[in-house]
Structures are given as structure tokens and as C-alpha cells.
Write a protein that holds these residues in place. Structure first.
Motif, PDB file in Angstrom:
ATOM      1  N   ASP A   1      54.666   4.226  36.667  1.00  0.00           N
ATOM      2  CA  ASP A   1      54.230   5.435  37.366  1.00  0.00           C
ATOM      3  C   ASP A   1      53.732   6.439  36.341  1.00  0.00           C
ATOM      4  O   ASP A   1      54.200   6.439  35.202  1.00  0.00           O
ATOM      5  N   GLY A   2      52.786   7.281  36.759  1.00  0.00           N
ATOM      6  CA  GLY A   2      52.301   8.332  35.876  1.00  0.00           C
ATOM      7  C   GLY A   2      51.599   7.821  34.639  1.00  0.00           C
ATOM      8  O   GLY A   2      51.434   8.532  33.655  1.00  0.00           O
ATOM      9  N   GLU A   3      51.159   6.545  34.660  1.00  0.00           N
ATOM     10  CA  GLU A   3      50.500   5.966  33.507  1.00  0.00           C
ATOM     11  C   GLU A   3      49.212   6.717  33.186  1.00  0.00           C
ATOM     12  O   GLU A   3      48.525   7.221  34.068  1.00  0.00           O
ATOM     13  N   SER A   4      48.863   6.727  31.928  1.00  0.00           N
ATOM     14  CA  SER A   4      47.600   7.301  31.494  1.00  0.00           C
ATOM     15  C   SER A   4      46.615   6.155  31.278  1.00  0.00           C
ATOM     16  O   SER A   4      46.937   5.179  30.609  1.00  0.00           O
TER      17      SER A   4
ATOM     18  N   PRO B   1      46.836  14.225  38.113  1.00  0.00           N
ATOM     19  CA  PRO B   1      47.007  12.811  38.457  1.00  0.00           C
ATOM     20  C   PRO B   1      46.437  12.496  39.842  1.00  0.00           C
ATOM     21  O   PRO B   1      46.324  13.375  40.694  1.00  0.00           O
TER      22      PRO B   1
ATOM     23  N   ARG C   1      47.020   9.888  43.160  1.00  0.00           N
ATOM     24  CA  ARG C   1      48.036   9.035  43.789  1.00  0.00           C
ATOM     25  C   ARG C   1      47.405   7.705  44.177  1.00  0.00           C
ATOM     26  O   ARG C   1      46.252   7.653  44.620  1.00  0.00           O
TER      27      ARG C   1
ATOM     28  N   ILE D   1      50.606  -0.211  38.482  1.00  0.00           N
ATOM     29  CA  ILE D   1      51.220   1.015  39.022  1.00  0.00           C
ATOM     30  C   ILE D   1      51.556   0.793  40.492  1.00  0.00           C
ATOM     31  O   ILE D   1      50.734   0.304  41.256  1.00  0.00           O
TER      32      ILE D   1
ATOM     33  N   GLY E   1      52.567   5.528  43.643  1.00  0.00           N
ATOM     34  CA  GLY E   1      52.731   6.101  42.309  1.00  0.00           C
ATOM     35  C   GLY E   1      51.486   6.887  41.923  1.00  0.00           C
ATOM     36  O   GLY E   1      50.601   7.133  42.754  1.00  0.00           O
ATOM     37  N   SER E   2      51.406   7.263  40.663  1.00  0.00           N
ATOM     38  CA  SER E   2      50.257   8.066  40.279  1.00  0.00           C
ATOM     39  C   SER E   2      49.709   7.630  38.926  1.00  0.00           C
ATOM     40  O   SER E   2      50.392   6.971  38.140  1.00  0.00           O
ATOM     41  N   VAL E   3      48.460   8.004  38.704  1.00  0.00           N
ATOM     42  CA  VAL E   3      47.768   7.671  37.454  1.00  0.00           C
ATOM     43  C   VAL E   3      47.119   8.939  36.922  1.00  0.00           C
ATOM     44  O   VAL E   3      46.607   9.758  37.684  1.00  0.00           O
ATOM     45  N   GLN E   4      47.165   9.095  35.617  1.00  0.00           N
ATOM     46  CA  GLN E   4      46.469  10.207  34.956  1.00  0.00           C
ATOM     47  C   GLN E   4      45.302   9.616  34.169  1.00  0.00           C
ATOM     48  O   GLN E   4      45.511   8.794  33.274  1.00  0.00           O
TER      49      GLN E   4
END
Lengths: 198, 242
Positions: free
Chosen positions: B121-124, B148, B150, B223, B227-230
Motif C-alpha cells: 500500500d502507498g507504494e511509490s 496518492p 486509490r 498493490i 490501496g493507494s499509489v503515489q
């Protein structure tokens, strides 16, 4: 010529006028490291197995695509049997000002050619539709169009190879033929010619 | 070794590392959402890296018919998990359904291993800009990395739908079918990007604001849904003109 990055393993540049998509695909596939080529009406994309170095993007070779000649085997000609019972047939007749019989007759009269493929596995855009049958796509696409549906939109006709969403006008369905087999692939290929019979 | 499929929740498919060469026929490369995990599970049973595994997006229970051993694999809370059997599976083309009998290429004893992403989660993730930047407002790339996105649960192997700051489209961009690539961020008029997956359409009409770096695509697909991605922007390269 503008050559653009389509990610780190593909490039995109304008399609040269002249050569068929089939000729462009065959020529670009001989370049070192190339694994795939996609040609649309206006663009060519070349896909590499690994990130291409600046030197592997050869401007001379790209320019030479304008002279690509189609030296492959003769394109195949397919005669597809159609039952004209599509749910949009009547609406197409109304919108074009033709009778249903005329719509069918005009759709069958042409020999079509596959110049581009895209959208869904094996989906071939067939050029050569009678201008009297040209209509914009449906305002709202259908969520599910059955495999084998024969459809028209714009200046093209197509057969949906698999069940998919779709915004084209459904005028019939092919019978006794599989348009896409997961093992052997699509029935139609670039350059092929197609006729429809009832 | 033969297995009976006893339970399927969600989507369970045979996958390998995909196959290039048929994109001109509108057939995308396909293959595992997270190739690194498919390779990892294959290595645990001494398979070739590209042997066919089950990609589990949900849950599957299979029973080895000779030994009655059952294997119960659940992807949750991750997006997917990979089940490898020694020798690899004989690939089929349809998603698994209860009652299917599937087979590996080798005789018993059965060896089964599973690889699953850690709860990601929250991966860049790195984006290579373009090629259709002319379709967007000048600040679109800044907006893309501003917060980010979703991962929508409506995502699938065709595309991952992203929900976040809307990317402003220019009204004068002329939509037409153009070549696509896995990882491309296609942007419909609502400004919410769709990241193309292994079963992507080879052509598409929405402009592409950027493409996920190929080395990070598996990490992106790992992910979890919800979850989310940056995103972050890579330094621009390759583009040339004359």
C-alpha cells in the motif's frame, strides 16, 4: 519526424503514408530487439524486448518505413456467412433512410479489407463500407456484445471476435465460424479481404 | 498430477510471463499481473521461471486426485497470489470453475508452493511522461504527483482504475485510436486515469499522460484493491526529433 517514448520499452511515431499496415509491421519486426508492432490509422508503435538505447532507435530505418513493401504471402480472402438479425438493424435502416433489405444488400455488396486491428483480441477494422451506411457510434456503448456480432460504425464494419463491450450498431451475426481461438489466434489478419454472404 | 477444482471465489486463471508477437493482431502479451511473484513461486518448486501457475485473485481450493491432498490459496488482503506446482500446470484458456479437472506436467509426488505479495500500500511508482501531454492542461503532471491515487476495486486484468485528483484534459484534443502499451495511464474525459494491464486493448482512444516504468509494473499491480499509489515522474528521455 517526431519520435515519442511510449513508456521505456516502446516508441511511437507518425504512420508513413503509402505502405499498408501489414508491410509496416513486417518491416519493423526485422529491427533488432523488436518484439511487436502496432499500426493505427495515424501512428506506428514499435515495442522492444528491453529498454532500447538511443542508438537502437534508428532514424534512418524509421524513415525507410515509408518505402516498406508488402512481400508476405498473398492476403487471404474470407467469405463469412451472416444472419442479418441484429438488434440495431431497424434503427440503422431508419437512420440511413434505407429499407432493411437495402442495408443488407449494401453491406454484402462490398469487399472489405483489414487495415488495422485493435480494441479487443482479433478485432479487425474492415474498410470499404458503403458511404450510405455510415453512422456515428451509439451514444451509449453496450456493456456486452455477443461474440460473432456483425456491426457497423463510421466508415467501417467489423465482427466482434469475443464477447466484449461495444458501441457499434449490431446488424447481424456470423455463423459456422470462430473469429478468435485462444490457441490458434484470430481468424482475420492485416491485409485480409472479407466478404459477407447471407 | 491431476487436481479437481473444489472452490473458486473471484478470478483464478492460468498465467505465465506472457507472449509478445501478436499485438498487430490486437492480441496483447498477457501474462501475470505480478511477474516477480510468478517467478518466485516457480523457483520454489524448481520450475523454469515462466512455467504456468495459477493466478489467484480471490480464493481457490484444489484437491490432488491421487493423494487427496487439498491446497487452499487465498490472495487476500493482497491483489493476487500465485500457486506453482512442480513441473507447471498444463495451461487452459478459461478461468477456473468448480468441478474443473486441471493437471500438472509431472507425476507425483505433488509439490505445491504459493507466492503472495506482502500487504502493499502507498507504494511509490515511477511514470515516464507522455506521449500525449498535448492533450492535457500544463499542470496535469504536477497534479498527477500531487497526491496518492486509490486503486479502485473495479480494476481487472484489462486495466486498473485509479481514483484521485482529476487530470485536466484540453477540450481541443482530437480522440482517435492510437497504439497502447501495458502500464499506460489512459485518461478519459472525467480525468481519472486507467492503468492498462496485461490484457489491455492494443489500441485506445483516450490520451496517455504517462506510462509506468516497466520494471515497476509488477510492484504496481501488487498493490491491493482499495490501496493507494503515489506516482513520481522519471526524467524524460528517448524523445528526439528532426
Amino acid at each position: 519526424m517526431k519520435i515519442e517514448a511510449l513508456g521505456d520499452r516502446a516508441i511511437r511515431f507518425p504512420r508513413p503514408s503509402g505502405p499498408s499496415a501489414r508491410a509496416i509491421v513486417a518491416a519493423a519486426k526485422t529491427w533488432p530487439g523488436v518484439v511487436d508492432v502496432v499500426v493505427t490509422r495515424e501512428d506506428v508503435a514499435v515495442y522492444f524486448e528491453a529498454a532500447p538505447s538511443a542508438s537502437s532507435i534508428d532514424l534512418g530505418r524509421i524513415a525507410d518505413l515509408a518505402n516498406a513493401r508488402d512481400e508476405g504471402p498473398a492476403p487471404r480472402e474470407h467469405v463469412l456467412r451472416v444472419v442479418y438479425d441484429g438488434v440495431d438493424l431497424e434503427a440503422v435502416a431508419t437512420a440511413t433512410g434505407l429499407s432493411i433489405d437495402e442495408v443488407i444488400a449494401r453491406h454484402q455488396a462490398a469487399t472489405y479489407i483489414v487495415d488495422t486491428m485493435g480494441f479487443a483480441p482479433g478485432f479487425a477494422y474492415l474498410d470499404g463500407l458503403d458511404p450510405a451506411l455510415e453512422l456515428p457510434r451509439r451514444a451509449t456503448p453496450r456493456e456486452r456484445v455477443p461474440a460473432g456480432s456483425v456491426a457497423i460504425a463510421g466508415a467501417q464494419t467489423a465482427v466482434y471476435p469475443t464477447e466484449s463491450p461495444g458501441g457499434w450498431h449490431l446488424i447481424g451475426r456470423v455463423v459456422d465460424v470462430t473469429m478468435f481461438d485462444p490457441t490458434t489466434g484470430p481468424l482475420l489478419a492485416l491485409g485480409d479481404r472479407v466478404r459477407f454472404v447471407a | 498430477v491431476r487436481f479437481t477444482v473444489e472452490r473458486v471465489i473471484g478470478l483464478v486463471t492460468f498465467q505465465d510471463l506472457g507472449h509478445h508477437g501478436r499485438m498487430h493482431l490486437a492480441v496483447p502479451p498477457g501474462g501475470a499481473l505480478v511477474p516477480e511473484l510468478l517467478v518466485a513461486s516457480n523457483r520454489r518448486v524448481d520450475n523454469a521461471d515462466d512455467a504456468t501457475c495459477l493466478e489467484v485473485q480471490g480464493r481457490v481450493v484444489i484437491r490432488a486426485t491421487e493423494t487427496n491432498e487439498t491446497f487452499d490459496v487465498s490472495s487476500g488482503p493482497s491483489r493476487c497470489a500465485y500457486l506453482a506446482v512442480r513441473g507447471g500446470f498444463l495451461a487452459g484458456h478459461r478461468p477456473l470453475a468448480v468441478g474443473d479437472v486441471i493437471a500438472s506436467t509431472t507425476a507425483p509426488p505433488t509439490t505445491v508452493r504459493v507466492a503472495q505479495p506482502r500487504f502493499a500500500d502507498g507504494e511509490s511508482v515511477t511514470i515516464i511522461p507522455g506521449p500525449d501531454l498535448d492533450a492535457f492542461g500544463a499542470d496535469a503532471l504536477t497534479i498527477l504527483v500531487s497526491a496518492p491515487y486509490r486503486i479502485s476495486p473495479a480494476s481487472n486484468r484489462v486495466g486498473t482504475r485509479l481514483e484521485g485528483p482529476a487530470l485536466p484534459r484540453r477540450a481541443d484534443y482530437r480522440e482517435r485510436s492510437r497504439p497502447m502499451v501495458q502500464g499506460a495511464l489512459e485518461v478519459p474525459r472525467d480525468g481519472q486515469p486507467i492503468a492498462l494491464g496485461p490484457e489491455h486493448p492494443t489500441t485506445g482512444g483516450y490520451p496517455v499522460i504517462g506510462v509506468i516504468a516497466s520494471a515497476e509494473l509488477g510492484r504496481f499491480h501488487a498493490i491491493r484493491l482499495g490501496g493507494s499509489v503515489q506516482f513520481r515522474i522519471a526524467a524524460s528521455r528517448v524523445t528526439s526529433s528532426r
